[in-house]
Write a protein that holds these residues in place. Sequence first.
Motif, mmCIF file in Angstrom:
data_model
loop_
_atom_site.group_PDB
_atom_site.id
_atom_site.type_symbol
_atom_site.label_atom_id
_atom_site.label_comp_id
_atom_site.label_asym_id
_atom_site.label_seq_id
_atom_site.Cartn_x
_atom_site.Cartn_y
_atom_site.Cartn_z
ATOM 1 N N ILE A 146 6.001 -11.182 0.593
ATOM 2 C CA ILE A 146 5.901 -10.142 -0.422
ATOM 3 C C ILE A 146 6.071 -10.798 -1.784
ATOM 4 N N VAL A 147 5.093 -10.627 -2.644
ATOM 5 C CA VAL A 147 5.229 -11.110 -4.015
ATOM 6 C C VAL A 147 5.367 -9.916 -4.943
ATOM 7 N N ILE A 148 6.341 -9.999 -5.825
ATOM 8 C CA ILE A 148 6.628 -8.890 -6.730
ATOM 9 C C ILE A 148 6.451 -9.368 -8.167
ATOM 10 N N LEU A 149 5.594 -8.692 -8.905
ATOM 11 C CA LEU A 149 5.419 -9.049 -10.316
ATOM 12 C C LEU A 149 6.358 -8.195 -11.156
ATOM 13 N N GLY A 150 7.393 -8.819 -11.688
ATOM 14 C CA GLY A 150 8.317 -8.074 -12.547
ATOM 15 C C GLY A 150 9.700 -7.948 -11.943
ATOM 16 N N GLY A 151 10.710 -8.372 -12.694
ATOM 17 C CA GLY A 151 12.089 -8.372 -12.200
ATOM 18 C C GLY A 151 12.943 -7.271 -12.812
ATOM 19 N N GLY A 152 12.337 -6.149 -13.149
ATOM 20 C CA GLY A 152 13.107 -5.013 -13.660
ATOM 21 C C GLY A 152 13.685 -4.187 -12.518
ATOM 22 N N ALA A 153 14.078 -2.953 -12.834
ATOM 23 C CA ALA A 153 14.740 -2.108 -11.843
ATOM 24 C C ALA A 153 13.846 -1.868 -10.628
ATOM 25 N N THR A 154 12.567 -1.620 -10.847
ATOM 26 C CA THR A 154 11.675 -1.359 -9.710
ATOM 27 C C THR A 154 11.476 -2.620 -8.877
ATOM 28 N N GLY A 155 11.105 -3.697 -9.535
ATOM 29 C CA GLY A 155 10.828 -4.939 -8.817
ATOM 30 C C GLY A 155 12.017 -5.415 -8.007
ATOM 31 N N MET A 156 13.184 -5.473 -8.638
ATOM 32 C CA MET A 156 14.365 -5.958 -7.929
ATOM 33 C C MET A 156 14.814 -4.944 -6.878
ATOM 34 N N GLY A 157 14.543 -3.662 -7.159
ATOM 35 C CA GLY A 157 14.846 -2.629 -6.165
ATOM 36 C C GLY A 157 14.007 -2.805 -4.915
ATOM 37 N N VAL A 158 12.719 -3.085 -5.090
ATOM 38 C CA VAL A 158 11.855 -3.339 -3.936
ATOM 39 C C VAL A 158 12.345 -4.576 -3.195
ATOM 40 N N ALA A 159 12.623 -5.634 -3.957
ATOM 41 C CA ALA A 159 13.048 -6.900 -3.339
ATOM 42 C C ALA A 159 14.275 -6.687 -2.458
ATOM 43 N N ALA A 160 15.283 -6.036 -3.023
ATOM 44 C CA ALA A 160 16.538 -5.853 -2.295
ATOM 45 C C ALA A 160 16.340 -4.975 -1.066
ATOM 46 N N LYS A 161 15.539 -3.911 -1.211
ATOM 47 C CA LYS A 161 15.369 -2.973 -0.098
ATOM 48 C C LYS A 161 14.513 -3.595 1.013
ATOM 49 N N VAL A 162 13.499 -4.368 0.641
ATOM 50 C CA VAL A 162 12.700 -5.056 1.661
ATOM 51 C C VAL A 162 13.603 -5.969 2.486
ATOM 52 N N LYS A 163 14.472 -6.697 1.792
ATOM 53 C CA LYS A 163 15.376 -7.626 2.489
ATOM 54 C C LYS A 163 16.359 -6.872 3.396
ATOM 55 N N ARG A 164 16.789 -5.693 2.915
ATOM 56 C CA ARG A 164 17.693 -4.903 3.773
ATOM 57 C C ARG A 164 16.937 -4.365 4.994
ATOM 58 N N ASN A 165 15.681 -3.985 4.769
ATOM 59 C CA ASN A 165 14.875 -3.471 5.890
ATOM 60 C C ASN A 165 14.572 -4.568 6.905
ATOM 61 N N ASP A 166 14.257 -5.752 6.404
ATOM 62 C CA ASP A 166 13.775 -6.816 7.295
ATOM 63 C C ASP A 166 14.100 -8.162 6.650
ATOM 64 N N LYS A 167 15.159 -8.775 7.122
ATOM 65 C CA LYS A 167 15.609 -9.994 6.432
ATOM 66 C C LYS A 167 14.661 -11.176 6.648
ATOM 67 N N ASN A 168 13.718 -11.016 7.580
ATOM 68 C CA ASN A 168 12.752 -12.098 7.807
ATOM 69 C C ASN A 168 11.572 -12.076 6.840
ATOM 70 N N CYS A 169 11.442 -11.001 6.061
ATOM 71 C CA CYS A 169 10.382 -10.972 5.057
ATOM 72 C C CYS A 169 10.662 -12.032 4.000
ATOM 73 N N GLU A 170 9.606 -12.689 3.566
ATOM 74 C CA GLU A 170 9.726 -13.648 2.473
ATOM 75 C C GLU A 170 9.497 -12.870 1.170
ATOM 76 N N VAL A 171 10.432 -12.921 0.268
ATOM 77 C CA VAL A 171 10.314 -12.128 -0.957
ATOM 78 C C VAL A 171 10.399 -13.033 -2.183
ATOM 79 N N LEU A 172 9.360 -12.982 -3.009
ATOM 80 C CA LEU A 172 9.317 -13.777 -4.229
ATOM 81 C C LEU A 172 9.079 -12.869 -5.425
ATOM 82 N N VAL A 173 9.976 -12.963 -6.411
ATOM 83 C CA VAL A 173 9.825 -12.165 -7.637
ATOM 84 C C VAL A 173 9.349 -13.083 -8.768
ATOM 85 N N ILE A 174 8.310 -12.662 -9.451
ATOM 86 C CA ILE A 174 7.776 -13.444 -10.563
ATOM 87 C C ILE A 174 8.041 -12.689 -11.857
ATOM 88 N N GLU A 175 8.852 -13.287 -12.704
ATOM 89 C CA GLU A 175 9.290 -12.597 -13.924
ATOM 90 C C GLU A 175 8.935 -13.455 -15.142
#
Lengths: 439, 439
Positions: free
Chosen positions: B3-32
């Motif tokens: 999962i690549v996320i463009l933007g490290g604001g409330a939405t982006g970091m919210g998605v990142a954190a929740k994806v990891k809580r849902n499935d810790k095997n997901c690879e999550v990269l935030v580009i800010e």
Amino acid sequence: MKIVILGGGATGMGVAAKVKRNDKNCEVLVIETGNYVSLGACGLPYYVGKNFDEPNMLFARTIEKFNESGIEIIINSKIKLIDLKNKKVVVNNKEITFDKLVIATGADAISPNIKGLNTIEHFKLTKFEDGLALRNIVEKKNINNILIVGSGFIGLELAENLKDLNKNVTMVEIEKDILSNLYDAEISELIKTTLEKNKINLMLNSFVNNFYKKENKVIANISDKEYEFDLVITATGFKPNTELLLNTGLNFYKNNAIIVDEFGKTNIEDVYAGGDCCAIMNKITNQFCYSPLATVASKQAKVIANNICKIESRFNGTIQSSIIRLFDKAIARCGLTVREANDLNIKTKVSYIKDKDHTHYLKGQSDVHLKLIMNEDTHELIGAQMFSHKDSILRFYSLATMVWSKIKVNEALEQIDLPYSPPFAKSFDIIHIAISKFI
Amino acid sequence: MKIVILGGGATGMGVAAKVKRNDKNCEVLVIETGNYVSLGACGLPYYVGKNFDEPNMLFARTIEKFNESGIEIIINSKIKLIDLKNKKVVVNNKEITFDKLVIATGADAISPNIKGLNTIEHFKLTKFEDGLALRNIVEKKNINNILIVGSGFIGLELAENLKDLNKNVTMVEIEKDILSNLYDAEISELIKTTLEKNKINLMLNSFVNNFYKKENKVIANISDKEYEFDLVITATGFKPNTELLLNTGLNFYKNNAIIVDEFGKTNIEDVYAGGDCCAIMNKITNQFCYSPLATVASKQAKVIANNICKIESRFNGTIQSSIIRLFDKAIARCGLTVREANDLNIKTKVSYIKDKDHTHYLKGQSDVHLKLIMNEDTHELIGAQMFSHKDSILRFYSLATMVWSKIKVNEALEQIDLPYSPPFAKSFDIIHIAISKFI
């Protein structure tokens, strides 16, 4: 049409005023045993606590004002006979007939059955004269140690107000938890802590064995130990004021509260009743309950007045919502407690959250405790209890709205668009957090 | 899955954190593109106003903390290419592929088109560095006369905060009413009065013709008259930060906000978007709107993260609820204004009430103004606006709940069992009164 109303409290005067607004040709007569009408009794603890000095501020309207709008009022009435079948009452030895009767006789304080209580001077707080008398005595310099028997709403409000007057307040409660009929144990514990922090001497799970006088003090034997007080106040709940009506053919609830239908009608034709002398329907359980709160009076008054004037109107019941300030804190609740739900064999799911009211970077951030109770079968929210700083408690209005409207707990409710800005909330409010625990 | 996320604001970091809580095997990269993530930008005006001194309090979590939970973050990114069809982005000259992309690039301040603006030093308040810079300059003793261009939320919050720092604040607004897109004229007028009472120099229906520098002052020609300021701040709204995305095949709303469905999906497979870069569905009109508020971010973030992880989740839209403190007063609103409803040919009925927040005999009683807007055909409450003392405003939560849940206005709603006690309300609250006007 001649409407006779027994009782000049909020319900009675509400019916009178609304009937007159509906139809100014109706003849309206209010029969009141006291010497005043339309007392805002909820203000009495605050008058005692010197929040204001003019006791007449507690009256919503004067007798003269009611008279001007065509409402006749007999105060200081002695009611000798109530004959519902033959549609007459005998008041001050005069027979008065009616087309419609409205019973709005309210409630009286329950006098606790304590040995020696009648041998000592003691106070309660239900009527206007109670307020005057209590304020008068607490103003005396030698009245410092005060015992309040009971920790219901009046007891708690008095405790706060007397403490504000720098009195040494002791509160004795027979139950092990405070307001245990309205709150589950977690919130009761927070109430207890708040009272203790504010130096109320709290004696739970305790009861007064007996009272006796010793010089100008009262000795109370509380759970087998003796304590000395300057003043004793009893605040052990309310009973419907229906003694004169017990043999008139009316149907009663277990505590002698009058049973009425959704239109405010009793079982006897042309006889209505409302307010603190009645049992009311619990909107969640669809069972009668006794819940003498000011919020019911104005609503029932309107319903009764409308139906009398042939405007169909229904009372939708209660969820027993209440709120109370406790020093700098406040508590609010509505619906069923877990214990009540269990007693009714309702399967519940509970969400209990402690969080902050607003953003951490603004001053005055404070704790909020929120308990939500969901019916696991219907997914309806059936109860809510909140404890917080007094400035944060009004968010509870959202929960009362949800419980009242039988809103289902689901993803849409979790996303409820509550307004946010840093001084008031967090962008994901404690209400969101608590609901999300159910999802 | 990557999962690549463009933007490290409330939405982006919210998605990142929740994806990891849902499935810790997901690879999550935030580009800010900035040098920080998870800024609570709503706090910036309060940092400028010295409500707190440590600016890092504005960050919900540190980069290190996110890294510890397995979220990779690239800050100071230069995004060279976004190729949605081929599922890759080029960042800092490195190609990064993704299985799912989340666009959460947020919004930027709109820079007003004023002659000479670029020739003077001026400030805005969107990013962390804006907050640091603005606080730094307002701390200077010679900075006293401050001009705020625009009277939206940020402008109003800044006005309050700068006034608290004893600055002389002038606010210029091109419209004749404040927040006229969110409030009808009655409430806008109350906002105006509040600002004037608090000595904000308010210039409505006015605009800046041009700016120029004169020694260390700025001269602003406002509606053909010249004024001298020490500092100029622009706060004229937000635009979605989507410039880099305009030619990627995405569907856009009229202001270039990305259009997404209820699952947070864009029109391009495996590409999601959320937060201030998106248009969102208005729950009442079922039409898209642009409403960049913090309350949406956390909810959309959860929806997107869930759908990415194959947990079906829907975003239920907005009623554009908002609240703002204005000195000792506050305003809150949700739903449609009368003007908006008229534009949509919705037949409305309005109830506008001014009443008191609590009982007259307790100190601190204050005015509450409440406007309710009902759809006359469906009888649903479709809008509410409130102005009151700041300690009374949270009762608005009840109205947001009614509008959100599309509760119908009827006798049952008029009788809603809201909790009452003398310090908080009247037994028949202003909410009851306002609803009763519809019945």
